[in-house]
Scaffold this active site. Structure first.
Site, PDB file in Angstrom:
ATOM      1  N   ARG A  33       0.602  -1.052   0.250  1.00  0.00           N
ATOM      2  CA  ARG A  33      -0.391   0.104   0.498  1.00  0.00           C
ATOM      3  C   ARG A  33       0.931   1.129  -0.210  1.00  0.00           C
ATOM      4  NH1 ARG A  33      -5.236   1.429   1.118  1.00  0.00           N
ATOM      5  NH2 ARG A  33      -5.562  -0.229   1.743  1.00  0.00           N
ATOM      6  N   GLU A  95     -11.926 -10.042  -4.447  1.00  0.00           N
ATOM      7  CA  GLU A  95     -11.996  -9.604  -5.563  1.00  0.00           C
ATOM      8  C   GLU A  95     -11.477  -9.995  -6.806  1.00  0.00           C
ATOM      9  OE1 GLU A  95      -8.986  -6.015  -4.824  1.00  0.00           O
ATOM     10  OE2 GLU A  95     -10.364  -5.498  -2.757  1.00  0.00           O
TER      11      GLU A  95
END
Length: 1329
Positions: A33, A95
């Site tokens: 991230r 996802e």
């Protein structure tokens, strides 16, 4: 780099605005991230992509929330960043599964990115997941992971050398190329677009470091906007952002129009609505800030003012390097910057125009047969203008033939209003009435006229014509070709329509060009002062009347004076011009005037009167203010006799005056610049006063057959640049006058006797008595022509090889040389001395057979209609940029261009080498062949054509040869250029089977082939200029061989697409790769081409082969370096060895040198093999000594492999030695041949020496004879002198004897008288004694 997997596109029913995001970014938050994913996210935003990423830093639950599902659904693509712990997150697995489902039910695109993990590792993790959790959910996740990991993605470890920043840049480039861009709408039928956008696409592929600017300029309706849209759609995906601003000219005229355009541009670049633009300056500042950081494709459509460019384009420095700007405009010089690529679209050809018109009129490629003839008339009216073709075609759709005919008659009178309104935009953009009036004068009267003449006439009318013409050219309203003004037919119609709008009454128009209206005005005498120009031609009027009367659909209008149809002239009264006081341009043909000429307008500047019937100029003729007087085809005997000084007259044309016996007194025309006296057979001489003219630059005396001499001292006219004496068959002493004219640049001396050109006759000044008086002797040659000549024409002068002047080398400035129609069989030797020559015209030379061009560069060679010409070749370092060789029926070879031979004359070995197997068995097969190269069509044996490095042939057949490895019943083929170290690519063979359904006598060709090299982004289209026509119901086979140096390299992915240019069908196509199996086959291949086909090709082939060998050397050197880095000791090549090898490849100037090079190369390979053998022995010993603890099986296996390799190397070495031995035998044979040739040369040399000795003896005998003759002549002179002395002595003796005789006679007389008068002495005076 592998291309990501794309699923088949689903049909899209909704528009693109439904997508909220461009990219959905999936990643494992704990790993990437704040590092890689964060850098990637910001890079995508900078590139203009609307990117979604989950900003929630905490771990999500197993079930993916509705917001993420919605983001995936409304994103165009997804980027999945796989890391080592990605699979450990159930949310990430959800996802992946959701993204894959979206991909399968729509056109959603997936790009897997493997950050610190390999695809194989992800698959292993998926397998472990399935084995660990035996649930349906885990199975679904595992299947999704495996499928996504199998897609072609991007792996950090394998790309960008592991650098993350570079890796991210590559990801952005891939996404940019795959992201669907909203394309602009273009017409359905883009006829001729490929050829017009090809050069622009090349410009896009030129990856320059700066900012590229392209200006597409042309007249309205030529297709500028369509071309810009097509190239925009093709290339917008290559840039960070793109924008197409259309209708800039119209939008900028409305309030805040430029600000609106700036907002639109900012919105397109930033991919969001931009409203914060206060004014133009504020918009410029914002644009400069935005454009600096992005590679942008910007199209500015229809620009006509510099202010528009300043507001939207600013300066080149505003843009990021690599950006491209396209500007479409009607103004040519709108942007005066450096390094601008200008493109001017050409009009459509007749075939393209007919096709485009047919699509709009009939909805098909070709017209309906019933409408074909009238369709061609419509197409001819449009002159290749796409917009006009579309408008007229659409307006005629589903109309009856009668309506078509009526519409065509209307077009002949006035063009369609929709078309003219589009064209009038350019006229309205002209800045003032000055330029508009110049345009209207040219459109109505001077289109197609010479530029210099028009400038002189309109300057006399008070215009600044040259500046006006350049302004019209810049706005694409006018062109100049070959010194003449050119204007599109529809632009002329537009100008005439503007004049017609001045009034509903023709007599109140400023310009009258329609012959019927002119006749009515002159016949009814209702002209007005508004008329400034008028033209009338009786022949044109009669033609129009005749066509109107004989038309099957008469309009019903009355026809003027039917009695004029049989008359040759029409008579008007001079008072018909009284009210036209402002008339300045008057053109009359076949007209007579009655009445006093004082009634004619006094402001006339241009008078063109064809067919003037009087023998003398009438009194009161208003010529004082004339600038140009053109009275061709008249009956004048004298002209301007007794006239006043005409200070304004610059152009005088009295051509075709059969009775003109003398020219005017030129002292009364002091400013005359151009004099035309063409075809005046009664003219014997030109008035000597012409030498007083100081401004005349052109004198035309063509076909003045009785002209005896040029004016004496004409060389004193320093301004004379052009002289035409063609056809002046009685002209004497021309060369003597010409040699003094040092300012002469253009000389036309066609149809003159060769002796008039080469020599002049001069009487001898002294002679020897008593021999007869000699005749005139030849003393002057063409070397006396002025060295200032730039253009020289000696057409049809009966020049032959023997009679051709050989002393033209002094004409160092000569650029254009015309020798049309002369009886020469070879190129004159003197041409080699004309180093500045640009064009040479040898058309219609009936005996010309061979041209060996000397070592100079020529721009254009014309040999049209040279029926016996067979060959055109070059000396070393020579070049001809363009050759026109139409109708040269015997021409079969142009060096560097083409060669065509019947199959029977081609060596079988060559046919086999290029893959034309068994073609020699078809030598007697005949076919109809159309040869566009020399404009011929005939039935003849099949032939081999070589052009553009392609061999091709035609023959009747129904299928691709059986030995082709790749065949297809369609028209497309795709293949990869594969090779190996032992198999090198020799060439590519293409084959096509086709049939046609129409006669294609002189069309460009029945088909074309488009070759696209996908790997190197190279594309070419080839249409053979020689093709076969299949018989009715039959098929034709086209077979070709392409040299690999042209477009192909090992590993390239190539696509072949065949297309038909006529109605027909492609039955089958095929491709086959040819390889060199052995090294000596390469040598034999080029040797066969060199010896059996064209020895001049080896120069190019050697260079190409040298380049390929150089690349192979570099590749081998790279491999050696890599192997060396792995600890393997290799022999290092030295630089001299590599450069020397390449040099020998590049210049194989003879067969012997090629053989020496081959021997040297093989010996080097042999030495390298020996080194490898010795190294293998060392390796074997190394394994035996230093690896005692290795397993015996492995060691024995390794030793056996090494021994086997050693044996193979020995065998290969023996083959090389055998090949060296064979080459040495060949060398010995060649040496024997050379020794034999040297012996023959020695014999020839001895014969030459003997001949030289005999020649020397003959010369000595000749000198002795001459000396003896001189002695005899001296003796004769002495004898003559003696005779003269004797004669003089004899005369003196005779005179003395005569005196003595007279004295004796007197004495006798006196003695007689004395005797008779003895004793009378007193009768005589004393003095008598």
């Amino acid at each position: 780099m592998a291309t990501p997997l794309e699923k088949p596109k689903a049909s899209v029913t909704n528009s693109e605005f439904k997508f909220n995001y461009d990219i959905f970014l999936s990643f494992r938050g704990l790993n990437t991230r704040k590092t890689f994913t964060d850098h990637l996210y910001h890079a995508l935003n900078r590139a203009g992509f609307r990117t979604f990423r989950d900003h929630n830093g905490v771990e999500r639950s197993e079930n993916i929330n509705s917001e993420l599902q919605k983001a995936i659904k409304y994103s165009k693509m997804s980027v999945i960043v796989f890391s080592e712990d990605y699979v450990s997150s159930n949310a990430c697995l959800f996802e992946v599964q959701t993204i894959l489902e979206q991909c399968k039910k729509s056109d959603h695109f997936i790009l897997p990115v493997f950050y610190d993990v390999d695809p194989a590792r992800v698959k292993e993790q998926a397998t472990d997941l399935e084995e660990k959790e035996l649930t349906e959910k885990a199975k679904g996740w595992s299947a999704a992971l495996k499928e996504v990991a199998s897609m072609a993605g991007m792996v950090l470890r394998n790309q960008a050398d592991g650098y993350e920043a570079k890796f991210i840049e590559e990801i952005v480039e891939v996404l940019r190329s795959k992201l669907t861009t909203k394309h602009l709408r273009v017409p359905d039928h883009l006829i001729g677009m490929d050829s017009r956008t090809k050069h622009i696409n090349w410009w896009f592929k030129n990856r320059t470091t700066g900012v590229g600017i392209l200006v597409i300029c042309g007249m309205g309706g030529i297709g500028k906007t369509t071309i810009a849209k097509v190239v925009y759609n093709s290339n917008c995906g290559r840039f960070d952002a793109s924008s197409f601003l259309t209708n800039i000219r119209e939008i900028s005229k409305v309030p805040n129009g430029l600000v609106r355009l700036q907002r639109q541009l900012l919105s397109n670049i930033l991919r969001k609505e931009e409203h914060k633009v206060n004014d133009v300056d504020d918009g410029c500042r914002r644009l400069q800030y935005v454009l600096t950081n992005k590679r942008v494709l910007l199209v500015l459509d229809d620009v006509d003012e510099e202010d528009q460019l300043h507001a939207l384009f600013g300066q080149r420095e505003w843009f990021c390097p690599g950006s491209k700007i396209i500007i479409t405009t009607r103004c040519r010089n709108l942007l005066n910057a450096d390094e601008i690529y200008e493109f001017k679209p050409e009009a459509l050809s007749i075939i393209e125009s007919l096709e485009l018109f047919s699509w709009h009129a009939f909805g098909q490629k070709h017209p309906i047969q019933e409408y074909l003839a009238i369709s061609k008339m419509f197409v001819q009216h449009c002159e290749g203008l796409p917009m006009a073709l579309q408008v007229l075609g659409s307006s005629m759709r589903k109309k009856s033939l009668d309506v078509w005919k009526s519409a065509l008659r209307k077009l002949e009178a006035l063009s369609d209003n929709k078309i003219l309104e589009k064209l009038e935009i350019s006229f309205d953009s002209l800045q003032d009435n000055h330029h508009k009036n110049i345009f209207l004068d040219i459109a109505c009267f001077f289109a197609g006229k010479k530029k210099n003449d028009t400038i002189a006439i309109l300057d006399g009318c008070g215009y600044y014509t040259l500046a006006g013409i350049h302004n019209l050219i810049d706005r694409n309203l006018l062109t100049i070709e070959n010194g003449k003004l050119g204007m599109h037919h529809l632009l002329q119609d537009m100008g005439k329509q503007i004049v017609c709008r001045e009034s509903r009454y023709p007599e109140e128009h400023s310009r009258i060009w329609h012959d019927k209206e002119s006749f009515n005005i002159l016949n009814e005498k209702n002209g007005t002062k508004k008329i400034e120009g008028l033209t009338f031609d009786l022949n044109v009027l009669k033609k129009d009347e005749f066509e109107s009367i004989n038309s099957p659909h008469r309009s019903g209008h009355s026809h003027v004076h039917p009695e004029l149809r049989n008359s040759k002239v029409v008579v008007f009264e001079t008072n018909a011009f009284e009210k036209m006081c402002n008339l300045r341009l008057l053109k009359l043909s076949c007209v007579q005037l009655s009445g006093p000429y004082e009634a004619l307008p006094r402001r006339l500047r241009w008078l063109f009167w064809r067919g003037f019937s009087s023998e003398y100029m009438p009194c009161g003729f208003p010529i004082e203010k004339l600038v140009a007087l053109d009275m061709r085809y008249n009956n004048l005997k004298q002209v301007l006799k007794g006239a006043k000084v005409l200070g304004l007259l610059k152009i005088l044309n009295l051509s075709h005056s059969p009775k003109l016996a003398e020219t005017p007194d030129f002292s009364r025309i002091p400013n005359l610049e151009k004099l035309i006296l063409k075809d005046c057979p009664s003219l014997v001489e030109v008035d000597e006063s012409i030498v007083e003219l100081q401004r005349i630059y052109s004198l035309n005396l063509e076909d003045c057959k009785n002209l005896r001499k040029l004016p004496r001292n004409i060389s004193m006219v320093e301004s004379l640049e052009e002289l035409n004496i063609s056809g002046c068959s009685n002209l004497i002493g021309a060369v003597e006058e010409l040699k003094k004219m040092r300012s002469l640049r253009v000389l036309h001396a066609d149809r003159l006797n060769v002796n008039q050109l080469r020599t002049m006759e001069v009487e001898s000044q002294a002679y020897i008595w008593p021999f007869p008086k000699p005749k005139k002797s030849i003393q002057m040659s063409l070397a006396s022509l002025p060295s200032s000549l730039v253009h020289l024409s000696l057409a049809h002068c009966n020049l032959t090889d023997d009679a051709f002047p050989g002393d033209l080398g002094m004409l160092s400035k000569l650029q254009h040389f015309c020798l049309v129609g002369n009886s020469i069989s070879t190129l004159p030797n003197c041409i080699k001395d004309l180093t500045g020559l640009q064009t040479l015209d040898l058309s219609w030379c009936p005996k010309l057979q061979h041209i060996l061009w000397p070592a100079i560069t020529l721009e254009k060679l014309v040999v049209t209609e040279c029926r016996k010409l067979e060959k055109i070749s070059y000396e070393t370092s020579s070049r001809i940029n363009s050759i026109s060789h139409g109708a040269c029926m015997s021409l079969d070879y142009v060096q560097g261009g083409f060669k065509i031979l019947p199959v029977a004359k081609v060596d079988v070995e060559l046919l086999n080498n290029i893959g034309f197997f068994n073609l020699d068995l078809m030598a007697n097969v005949e076919a109809f062949i159309v040869n566009h190269i020399v404009w011929s069509r005939k039935k003849c044996p099949i032939q081999i054509l070589y052009e553009y490095f392609v061999f091709s042939t035609y023959f009747p057949g129904r299928e691709v040869p059986h030995w082709f490895s790749n065949k297809n019943d369609g028209s497309t083929l795709t293949f990869t250029m594969t090779s190996s170290p032992r198999r090198r690519i020799q060439g590519v063979n293409l084959c096509l089977v086709y049939t046609v359904s129409e006669d294609i006598d002189w069309l460009p060709g029945p088909f074309h082939v488009k070759i696209s090299n996908k790997s190197r982004d190279i594309e070419t289209v080839y249409a053979p200029r020689c093709y076969g026509i299949p018989e009715a119901g039959g098929d034709m086979v086209w077979l070709s061989h392409w040299l690999p140096k042209i477009m192909f390299k090992e590993g390239d992915e190539v696509q072949i697409l065949f297309g038909l240019n006529v109605d027909g069908q492609i039955k089958q196509c095929g491709v086959h790769l040819l390889y060199f199996e052995e090294e000596n086959e390469i040598f034999q291949y080029f040797k066969t081409i060199h010896c059996s086909w064209d020895s001049n090709m080896i120069r190019f082939l050697g260079l190409a082969d040298g380049g390929q060998r150089q690349e192979q050397d570099e590749e081998q050197q790279k491999q050696e370096g890599e192997e060396g880095s792995n600890g393997v000791v290799m022999k290092e090549k030295t630089a001299p060895e590599r450069s020397g090898t390449r040099t020998s490849v590049v210049k194989p100037q003879s067969e012997e040198e090629n053989a020496l090079w081959r021997i040297e190369k093989l010996q080097k390979e042999k030495s390298e093999m020996e080194i490898r053998l010795s190294k293998d022995k060392i390796d074997v010993q190394h394994h035996k000594i230093y690896e005692p603890f290795s397993q015996e099986g492995d060691e024995s296996c390794r030793i056996q492999l090494l021994e086997k390799g050693k044996c193979e190397l020995k065998i290969e070495n023996e083959k090389k030695e055998l090949e060296i031995h064979q080459l040495k035998d060949q060398m010995s044979k060649m040496k024997e041949t050379m020794a034999s040739m040297q012996k023959q040369l020695h014999d020839v040399h001895e014969v030459a020496l003997k001949q030289e000795v005999e020649h020397t003896k003959a010369m000595e005998l000749k000198d002795a004879t001459i000396a003896e003759m001189n002695d005899k002549i001296n003796e004769l002179v002495n004898v003559k002198d003696q005779l003269i002395d004797k004669l003089n002595d004899r005369a003196a003796y005779d005179a003395l004897q005569h005196v003595k005789q007279k004295n004796e006679a007197y004495q006798i007389r006196w003695f007689g008288m004395f005797k008779a008068n003895r004793g009378r002495e007193s009768c005589f005076p004393k003095t008598a004694w």
